[in-house]
Design a protein around this motif. Structure first.
Motif, PDB file in Angstrom:
ATOM      1  N   LYS A  74       0.844  -1.203   0.000  1.00  0.00           N
ATOM      2  CA  LYS A  74       0.000   0.000   0.000  1.00  0.00           C
ATOM      3  C   LYS A  74       0.879   1.253   0.000  1.00  0.00           C
ATOM      4  CE  LYS A  74      -3.969  -2.322   1.301  1.00  0.00           C
ATOM      5  NZ  LYS A  74      -5.038  -2.531   0.345  1.00  0.00           N
ATOM      6  N   ALA A 113      -6.774   9.143  -0.859  1.00  0.00           N
ATOM      7  CA  ALA A 113      -6.876   9.605   0.532  1.00  0.00           C
ATOM      8  C   ALA A 113      -5.500  10.050   1.019  1.00  0.00           C
ATOM      9  CB  ALA A 113      -7.400   8.468   1.410  1.00  0.00           C
ATOM     10  N   VAL A 116      -9.059   4.601   9.386  1.00  0.00           N
ATOM     11  CA  VAL A 116      -8.774   3.636   8.313  1.00  0.00           C
ATOM     12  C   VAL A 116      -7.321   3.203   8.467  1.00  0.00           C
ATOM     13  CG1 VAL A 116      -8.726   3.234   5.826  1.00  0.00           C
ATOM     14  CG2 VAL A 116     -10.401   4.826   6.794  1.00  0.00           C
ATOM     15  N   LYS A 158      -4.470   0.283   7.390  1.00  0.00           N
ATOM     16  CA  LYS A 158      -4.215  -0.761   6.390  1.00  0.00           C
ATOM     17  C   LYS A 158      -2.838  -1.388   6.582  1.00  0.00           C
ATOM     18  CE  LYS A 158      -6.988   1.505   2.863  1.00  0.00           C
ATOM     19  NZ  LYS A 158      -7.116   1.834   1.433  1.00  0.00           N
ATOM     20  N   VAL A 166      -7.382  -4.526   6.093  1.00  0.00           N
ATOM     21  CA  VAL A 166      -7.912  -3.174   6.254  1.00  0.00           C
ATOM     22  C   VAL A 166      -8.955  -3.148   7.372  1.00  0.00           C
ATOM     23  CG1 VAL A 166      -9.153  -1.298   5.116  1.00  0.00           C
ATOM     24  CG2 VAL A 166      -7.533  -2.691   3.826  1.00  0.00           C
ATOM     25  N   VAL A 193     -11.626  -0.496   9.142  1.00  0.00           N
ATOM     26  CA  VAL A 193     -12.282   0.816   9.141  1.00  0.00           C
ATOM     27  C   VAL A 193     -13.173   0.826  10.372  1.00  0.00           C
ATOM     28  CG1 VAL A 193     -13.813   2.378   7.878  1.00  0.00           C
ATOM     29  CG2 VAL A 193     -12.286   0.847   6.612  1.00  0.00           C
ATOM     30  N   GLU A 228      -4.982   6.339   6.960  1.00  0.00           N
ATOM     31  CA  GLU A 228      -5.408   7.349   5.996  1.00  0.00           C
ATOM     32  C   GLU A 228      -6.759   7.954   6.318  1.00  0.00           C
ATOM     33  OE1 GLU A 228      -5.178   5.144   2.311  1.00  0.00           O
ATOM     34  OE2 GLU A 228      -7.336   4.816   2.320  1.00  0.00           O
ATOM     35  N   GLU A 229      -7.008   9.017   5.629  1.00  0.00           N
ATOM     36  CA  GLU A 229      -8.256   9.761   5.699  1.00  0.00           C
ATOM     37  C   GLU A 229      -9.409   8.844   5.263  1.00  0.00           C
ATOM     38  OE1 GLU A 229      -9.528  13.550   2.851  1.00  0.00           O
ATOM     39  OE2 GLU A 229      -7.845  12.302   2.337  1.00  0.00           O
ATOM     40  N   TYR A 230     -10.551   8.956   5.931  1.00  0.00           N
ATOM     41  CA  TYR A 230     -11.740   8.189   5.570  1.00  0.00           C
ATOM     42  C   TYR A 230     -12.385   8.808   4.330  1.00  0.00           C
ATOM     43  CZ  TYR A 230     -16.393   6.139   5.892  1.00  0.00           C
ATOM     44  OH  TYR A 230     -17.555   5.478   5.620  1.00  0.00           O
ATOM     45  N   LEU A 231     -12.695   7.968   3.346  1.00  0.00           N
ATOM     46  CA  LEU A 231     -13.355   8.444   2.120  1.00  0.00           C
ATOM     47  C   LEU A 231     -14.819   8.039   2.164  1.00  0.00           C
ATOM     48  CD1 LEU A 231     -10.663   7.404  -0.513  1.00  0.00           C
ATOM     49  CD2 LEU A 231     -11.047   9.683   0.437  1.00  0.00           C
ATOM     50  N   GLU A 274     -18.576   3.111  -3.764  1.00  0.00           N
ATOM     51  CA  GLU A 274     -17.353   2.571  -4.357  1.00  0.00           C
ATOM     52  C   GLU A 274     -17.632   2.046  -5.755  1.00  0.00           C
ATOM     53  OE1 GLU A 274     -15.079  -0.072  -1.821  1.00  0.00           O
ATOM     54  OE2 GLU A 274     -15.855   0.985  -0.068  1.00  0.00           O
ATOM     55  N   LYS A 303     -18.882  -5.756  -0.448  1.00  0.00           N
ATOM     56  CA  LYS A 303     -17.799  -6.362   0.341  1.00  0.00           C
ATOM     57  C   LYS A 303     -18.256  -6.960   1.664  1.00  0.00           C
ATOM     58  CE  LYS A 303     -13.995  -3.931  -1.561  1.00  0.00           C
ATOM     59  NZ  LYS A 303     -13.239  -4.031  -2.484  1.00  0.00           N
ATOM     60  N   ILE A 309      -9.148   4.316  -3.717  1.00  0.00           N
ATOM     61  CA  ILE A 309      -9.054   3.632  -2.421  1.00  0.00           C
ATOM     62  C   ILE A 309      -7.879   2.670  -2.451  1.00  0.00           C
ATOM     63  CG2 ILE A 309     -10.165   1.952  -0.911  1.00  0.00           C
ATOM     64  CD1 ILE A 309     -12.802   3.152  -1.510  1.00  0.00           C
ATOM     65  N   GLU A 310      -7.750   1.963  -3.541  1.00  0.00           N
ATOM     66  CA  GLU A 310      -6.644   1.008  -3.668  1.00  0.00           C
ATOM     67  C   GLU A 310      -6.482   0.634  -5.136  1.00  0.00           C
ATOM     68  OE1 GLU A 310      -7.316  -3.012  -2.457  1.00  0.00           O
ATOM     69  OE2 GLU A 310      -9.307  -3.054  -3.321  1.00  0.00           O
TER      70      GLU A 310
HETATM   71  P1  AMP Z   1      -8.814  -2.042   0.379  1.00  0.00           P
HETATM   72  O1  AMP Z   1      -8.223  -3.406   0.676  1.00  0.00           O
HETATM   73  O2  AMP Z   1      -7.831  -0.924   0.424  1.00  0.00           O
HETATM   74  O3  AMP Z   1      -9.716  -2.047  -0.811  1.00  0.00           O
HETATM   75  O4  AMP Z   1      -9.887  -1.789   1.532  1.00  0.00           O
HETATM   76  C1  AMP Z   1     -10.976  -2.667   1.736  1.00  0.00           C
HETATM   77  C2  AMP Z   1     -12.225  -1.872   1.954  1.00  0.00           C
HETATM   78  O5  AMP Z   1     -12.063  -0.988   3.066  1.00  0.00           O
HETATM   79  C3  AMP Z   1     -12.563  -0.936   0.786  1.00  0.00           C
HETATM   80  O6  AMP Z   1     -13.290  -1.557  -0.219  1.00  0.00           O
HETATM   81  C4  AMP Z   1     -13.401   0.111   1.482  1.00  0.00           C
HETATM   82  O7  AMP Z   1     -14.720  -0.344   1.667  1.00  0.00           O
HETATM   83  C5  AMP Z   1     -12.726   0.233   2.819  1.00  0.00           C
HETATM   84  N1  AMP Z   1     -11.768   1.343   2.766  1.00  0.00           N
HETATM   85  C6  AMP Z   1     -10.470   1.275   2.424  1.00  0.00           C
HETATM   86  N2  AMP Z   1      -9.897   2.486   2.460  1.00  0.00           N
HETATM   87  C7  AMP Z   1     -10.857   3.355   2.833  1.00  0.00           C
HETATM   88  C8  AMP Z   1     -10.891   4.767   3.066  1.00  0.00           C
HETATM   89  N3  AMP Z   1      -9.808   5.534   2.951  1.00  0.00           N
HETATM   90  N4  AMP Z   1     -12.059   5.312   3.437  1.00  0.00           N
HETATM   91  C9  AMP Z   1     -13.176   4.549   3.589  1.00  0.00           C
HETATM   92  N5  AMP Z   1     -13.217   3.227   3.390  1.00  0.00           N
HETATM   93  C10 AMP Z   1     -12.065   2.614   3.032  1.00  0.00           C
END
Ligand code: AMP
Ligand code: GLY
Length: 417
Positions: A103, A118, A141, A143, A153, A155, A175-178, A182, A204, A272-273
């Protein structure tokens, strides 16, 4: 063209299904595959993480193209090993796959390429963790920096839970919450040319109404009637092309599938990723809508000739996939349960609805569950409401003791509340 697909989930079943329908494909192999893939491809056993073994298998089969499905083999360098054996590979090098594997690396690439994401801190000490949690506030958040199969991850509104997760990892990105819906947008690239696919949305959480624990994905749909029609162009310009250009500039060109996980926030679209491979279960709905035969697109990406590929052609139809998971998924899924009703779906619901297998294997005449996510029941229809109805009709025919599925996949997008 002889094609070898590496992996054994519903994503690989979707890839194999599309490749098996492609007149350019003369032989299709999958390793290790599953009970459903065995109906469209010849299965071979392999340790998918062992580059030398995969390269030897591809050589033995005379494969013209190897398609690597999951992230772990890519991060482990399986693509590099096969390419070194002189065989074209759809999937990035280990170095480029760090876009998913780390990440912190992804954040660095995004910062260099000016890609909106973010704001974040990379932390390795408890002091850094506390400072970062304070800086952003709740929801937190946190990770894990490395690959964690979707479990890395957290949240949460709970600062102690956020801190505990951070301290359990060697290196974390905080990181900042988004806030916002999605979107998963995939692009096929050869490292220079970037071809976006149609956007999809994934579910998810394990339970209806986005409740319960995070999972690998419980369902998906495409297209997204609520999304801005300019979304794909915008993400191409702001995210996909700049990221591919930045990785090439660094001397680690990315070829294969670039997956942008996006949040559509009030302040604009944010990444987000990134993932370095097709998403599961989004691939099941995206490929259900793709009319262009898949093999030459993947081969052109592998060979650096994607610019030669004519524009992709899509069906107007909508697609929905509903994941049937085993008892106790995602904690400690129970396996070995017989699956019934597959023949009924094939007899009653095909070709609009069909079952893609994830964790299944054959035991004598029976097909039994062999993983957390077991089946991905996929259907197309003239709109999302129809696709969803067909998918759930097929789901209702499947019997698997203790199984679970969400009942609200694509419901809101179909206008059903
Ligand atoms: P990721 O493995 O980074 O995709 O994270 C898994 C899930 O966590 C994502 O699909 C989002 O639902 C949630 N998530 C990850 N990063 C954020 C973020 N910065 N703000 C809000 N939700 C997040
Ligand atoms: N659908 C989420 C993923 O493939 O990572």
């Amino acid at each position: 063209m002889k094609v070898l697909v590496i992996g054994g989930g519903a994503r690989e079943h979707a890839l194999c299904r599309s490749l098996s329908l492609d007149p350019d494909v003369s032989a299709l192999y999958c390793a290790p595959g599953n009970a459903g893939i065995a109906e469209v491809a010849e299965l071979r056993p392999v340790d998918a993480l062992d580059g030398a073994a995969v390269a030897a298998l591809a050589t033995e089969l005379g494969a013209d193209l190897v398609v690597v499905g999951p992230e772990a083999p890519l991060v482990a360098g399986v693509g590099d090993a096969v390419r070194a054996a002189g065989i074209p590979v759809f999937g990035p090098s280990a170095e480029a796959a760090q876009l998913e594997g780390s990440k912190a690396f992804a954040k660095d690439v995004m910062a260099a390429a000016g890609v909106p994401t973010a704001r974040s801190y990379v932390c390795t000490t408890p002091e850094e963790v506390d400072a970062a949690l304070d800086a952003f506030g709740a929801p937190y958040v946190v990770k894990d920096d490395g690959l964690a199969a979707g479990k890395g991850v957290v949240v949460t509104e709970d600062i102690e839970a956020a801190r505990a997760h951070a301290l359990a990892c060697d290196r974390v990105v905080i990181e900042e919450y988004l806030d916002g819906p999605e979107v998963s947008l995939f692009a096929i690239t050869d490292g220079v040319t970037v071809v976006p696919l149609q956007p999809a949305q994934d579910f998810k959480r394990a339970l209806d109404g986005d409740q319960g624990p995070n999972t690998g994905g419980m369902g998906a749909y495409s297209p997204l009637p609520w999304a801005d029609p300019k979304l794909v162009d915008e993400v191409m310009e702001l995210v996909l092309q700049p990221t591919v250009d930045e990785l090439r500039r660094r001397g680690t060109p990315f070829s294969g599938l670039l997956y942008a996980g996006l949040a559509i926030t009030g302040r604009g679209t944010r990444v987000i990723e990134f993932n370095a491979r097709f998403g599961d279960p989004e691939t099941q709905v995206v490929l259900a809508r793709l009319l262009t035969p898949l093999a030459s697109v993947l081969l052109n990406a592998a060979n650096g000739t994607l610019a030669d590929e004519p524009p992709l052609v899509w069906r107007d139809d909508a697609a929905v996939t509903v994941v049937i998971a085993s008892h106790n998924y995602p904690d400690t899924p129970r396996t070995g349960d017989p699956i019934e009703g597959l023949a009924e779906v094939a007899a009653e619901d095909a070709p609009d609805a069909y079952v893609l297998h994830a964790g299944t294997r054959r035991e004598g005449d029976a097909v039994v569950s062999a993983g957390g996510r077991v089946l991905s029941v996929t259907a197309t229809g003239s709109d999302l409401a129809q696709a969803r109805e067909k998918a759930y009709t097929a789901v209702a025919r499947i019997r698997l003791d203790g199984s679970q599925h969400r009942t609200d996949i694509a419901a809101k997008a179909a206008g059903l509340g």
